[in-house]
Enzyme design. Structure first.
Site, PDB file in Angstrom:
ATOM      1  N   GLU A 107       0.819  -1.217   0.000  1.00  0.00           N
ATOM      2  CA  GLU A 107       0.000   0.000   0.000  1.00  0.00           C
ATOM      3  C   GLU A 107       0.854   1.269   0.000  1.00  0.00           C
ATOM      4  O   GLU A 107       0.398   2.342   0.382  1.00  0.00           O
ATOM      5  CB  GLU A 107      -0.925  -0.012   1.223  1.00  0.00           C
ATOM      6  CG  GLU A 107      -1.916  -1.156   1.217  1.00  0.00           C
ATOM      7  CD  GLU A 107      -2.739  -1.192   2.487  1.00  0.00           C
ATOM      8  OE1 GLU A 107      -3.687  -0.410   2.594  1.00  0.00           O
ATOM      9  OE2 GLU A 107      -2.423  -1.993   3.382  1.00  0.00           O
ATOM     10  N   SER A 143      -6.294  -2.931   1.952  1.00  0.00           N
ATOM     11  CA  SER A 143      -6.677  -2.456   0.619  1.00  0.00           C
ATOM     12  C   SER A 143      -7.091  -3.570  -0.332  1.00  0.00           C
ATOM     13  O   SER A 143      -6.916  -3.457  -1.536  1.00  0.00           O
ATOM     14  CB  SER A 143      -5.542  -1.636  -0.010  1.00  0.00           C
ATOM     15  OG  SER A 143      -5.353  -0.452   0.707  1.00  0.00           O
ATOM     16  N   TYR A 198      -8.931   3.860  -4.472  1.00  0.00           N
ATOM     17  CA  TYR A 198      -7.906   4.898  -4.602  1.00  0.00           C
ATOM     18  C   TYR A 198      -7.848   5.621  -5.936  1.00  0.00           C
ATOM     19  O   TYR A 198      -7.168   6.618  -6.045  1.00  0.00           O
ATOM     20  CB  TYR A 198      -6.534   4.292  -4.265  1.00  0.00           C
ATOM     21  CG  TYR A 198      -6.513   3.742  -2.868  1.00  0.00           C
ATOM     22  CD1 TYR A 198      -6.761   4.580  -1.777  1.00  0.00           C
ATOM     23  CD2 TYR A 198      -6.310   2.393  -2.616  1.00  0.00           C
ATOM     24  CE1 TYR A 198      -6.776   4.096  -0.484  1.00  0.00           C
ATOM     25  CE2 TYR A 198      -6.329   1.901  -1.326  1.00  0.00           C
ATOM     26  CZ  TYR A 198      -6.552   2.756  -0.264  1.00  0.00           C
ATOM     27  OH  TYR A 198      -6.570   2.265   1.005  1.00  0.00           O
ATOM     28  N   ARG A 246     -11.571   3.273  11.392  1.00  0.00           N
ATOM     29  CA  ARG A 246     -12.730   3.194  10.492  1.00  0.00           C
ATOM     30  C   ARG A 246     -13.174   1.749  10.427  1.00  0.00           C
ATOM     31  O   ARG A 246     -12.348   0.849  10.209  1.00  0.00           O
ATOM     32  CB  ARG A 246     -12.346   3.696   9.090  1.00  0.00           C
ATOM     33  CG  ARG A 246     -13.529   4.176   8.255  1.00  0.00           C
ATOM     34  CD  ARG A 246     -13.177   4.318   6.797  1.00  0.00           C
ATOM     35  NE  ARG A 246     -12.992   3.002   6.192  1.00  0.00           N
ATOM     36  CZ  ARG A 246     -11.942   2.662   5.440  1.00  0.00           C
ATOM     37  NH1 ARG A 246     -10.975   3.520   5.203  1.00  0.00           N
ATOM     38  NH2 ARG A 246     -11.861   1.451   4.936  1.00  0.00           N
ATOM     39  N   ASP A 292     -15.507  -1.222   8.834  1.00  0.00           N
ATOM     40  CA  ASP A 292     -16.197  -1.586   7.591  1.00  0.00           C
ATOM     41  C   ASP A 292     -17.234  -2.689   7.828  1.00  0.00           C
ATOM     42  O   ASP A 292     -16.957  -3.664   8.548  1.00  0.00           O
ATOM     43  CB  ASP A 292     -15.187  -2.087   6.550  1.00  0.00           C
ATOM     44  CG  ASP A 292     -14.166  -1.030   6.163  1.00  0.00           C
ATOM     45  OD1 ASP A 292     -14.422   0.161   6.430  1.00  0.00           O
ATOM     46  OD2 ASP A 292     -13.114  -1.392   5.603  1.00  0.00           O
ATOM     47  N   GLU A 304     -13.996  -5.504   9.050  1.00  0.00           N
ATOM     48  CA  GLU A 304     -12.727  -5.251   9.728  1.00  0.00           C
ATOM     49  C   GLU A 304     -12.694  -3.846  10.318  1.00  0.00           C
ATOM     50  O   GLU A 304     -13.520  -2.997   9.985  1.00  0.00           O
ATOM     51  CB  GLU A 304     -11.552  -5.431   8.767  1.00  0.00           C
ATOM     52  CG  GLU A 304     -11.554  -4.481   7.593  1.00  0.00           C
ATOM     53  CD  GLU A 304     -10.380  -4.734   6.650  1.00  0.00           C
ATOM     54  OE1 GLU A 304      -9.330  -5.221   7.098  1.00  0.00           O
ATOM     55  OE2 GLU A 304     -10.518  -4.417   5.454  1.00  0.00           O
ATOM     56  N   ASN A 324     -10.054  -0.680  10.582  1.00  0.00           N
ATOM     57  CA  ASN A 324      -8.829  -0.098  10.037  1.00  0.00           C
ATOM     58  C   ASN A 324      -8.285   0.907  11.045  1.00  0.00           C
ATOM     59  O   ASN A 324      -8.904   1.946  11.270  1.00  0.00           O
ATOM     60  CB  ASN A 324      -9.119   0.625   8.723  1.00  0.00           C
ATOM     61  CG  ASN A 324      -9.730  -0.298   7.685  1.00  0.00           C
ATOM     62  OD1 ASN A 324      -9.021  -0.996   6.987  1.00  0.00           O
ATOM     63  ND2 ASN A 324     -11.054  -0.319   7.602  1.00  0.00           N
ATOM     64  N   GLY A 361      -7.180   5.229   5.258  1.00  0.00           N
ATOM     65  CA  GLY A 361      -6.636   6.153   4.268  1.00  0.00           C
ATOM     66  C   GLY A 361      -7.032   7.591   4.540  1.00  0.00           C
ATOM     67  O   GLY A 361      -8.151   7.881   4.955  1.00  0.00           O
TER      68      GLY A 361
END
Length: 310
Positions: free
Chosen positions: A13, A147, A217, A256, A258, A271, A273, A277
């Site tokens: 990443e 990612s 992205y 964050r 998900d 998951e 994070n 990002g």
């Protein structure tokens, strides 16, 4: 303040982290801080060992950034940093371990199984077990990677071996998980430990089959709807479960979370994070903007949460 930003790194990443780092550096300078920027590599640890700063802002993603290793090093050096500590970072990165914690706290997870993979592993044994325990379609991915790198949605039997090899090329443990069809949403969480709040829920509509690397992205790769067009009770449940997942892993300052909302309108956690990002197309800043926080203000909030009371 004098703040070092670690970004770039050596994981898959790296490109995303370079973009995240640029955004953080610019915001910190706009907020009046003195910034030392370090394109981090484990081969140049002296750059970190010699740091003399008030705070370290970690803009890394993936291995040596999100997995708790850099946090452990900074702890040993006595350098304060933004975000979750070593243990929480490692737990969140280990998808199989994180799922166990979510399940213990009655947060619904997708059925899954982790398989260790080495050069001596009999792949056919894994394939046989996967066929027995999972029905098509299902997901094969590295246990510790971000990612969606190395992830395959296996739709036909002849894809299984290649999917396992792809996931195993990124990690020594692979995770096989039932495929949950539904709406993809994510919930940013921010706050001191015990005082966290969830920001507006975001629905992600990827242009591809699922929210893959390009969707995340590349400009125009996905559409972010903030706040997500879901009813109030489901919104409340998502926010509560996001904060609970963040807390039970021991996360700090921000993360964050998900989810997939399945066909029965139930949230299935995917998951957490710990270093989401922070690029110009990222989700967390989009959600913060919905409640009136600019990107620069958001970055400053992270700094304040990491330094107040210390």
């Amino acid at each position: 303040m004098k703040i070092a930003v670690l970004y770039g790194g050596t994981s898959g990443e790296r490109e995303v982290s370079l973009s995240t780092g640029k955004g953080i550096i610019k915001a910190l300078k706009n907020n009046g801080h003195e910034v030392i920027d370090i394109d981090f590599s484990p081969e140049r640890l002296e750059e970190v060992l010699e740091l003399n700063v008030d705070l370290v802002f970690i803009g890394l993603h993936g291995r040596f950034g999100e997995d708790g290793k850099i946090q452990g090093l900074l702890d040993m050096l006595g350098l304060p940093y933004v975000g979750s500590g070593s243990l929480a970072s490692a737990l969140a990165m280990d998808k199989a371990k994180a799922k166990q914690i979510f399940s213990m706290n009655n947060i619904q997870i997708a059925k899954s199984k982790a398989y260790p993979v080495t050069d001596e592993t009999d792949t056919m044994k894994i394939i046989k077990d996967v066929r027995k325990k999972f029905s098509l379609p299902f997901v094969v991915k590295p246990n510790q990677e971000g990612s969606t790198l190395g992830l395959t949605i296996v739709k036909t039997d002849d894809q299984i071996e290649e999917a396992i090899q792809l996931a195993a090329s990124s990690d020594s443990t692979i995770l096989v998980e039932e495929y949950v069809k539904g709406r993809e949403v994510t919930v940013p969480v921010i706050g001191r430990q015990g005082e966290e709040q969830a920001l507006p829920v975001i629905e992600i509509i990827p242009k591809n089959d699922y929210y893959d690397f390009d969707s995340k992205y590349k400009p125009g790769g996905s559409e972010h709807i903030v706040p997500a067009p879901i009813d109030l009770s489901l919104t409340d449940r998502l926010k509560k479960e996001a904060v609970l997942a963040h807390q039970e892993l021991g996360c700090n300052v921000y993360s964050r979370v998900d989810f997939i909302i399945n066909e029965n309108d139930e949230p299935i956690i995917l998951e957490v994070n710990t270093l989401p990002g922070m690029t110009p197309t990222s989700l967390f800043p989009d959600s913060a903007l919905e409640i009136g926080w600019s990107y620069d203000e958001l970055i400053q909030k992270f700094v304040e949460l990491s330094t107040s009371g210390k």
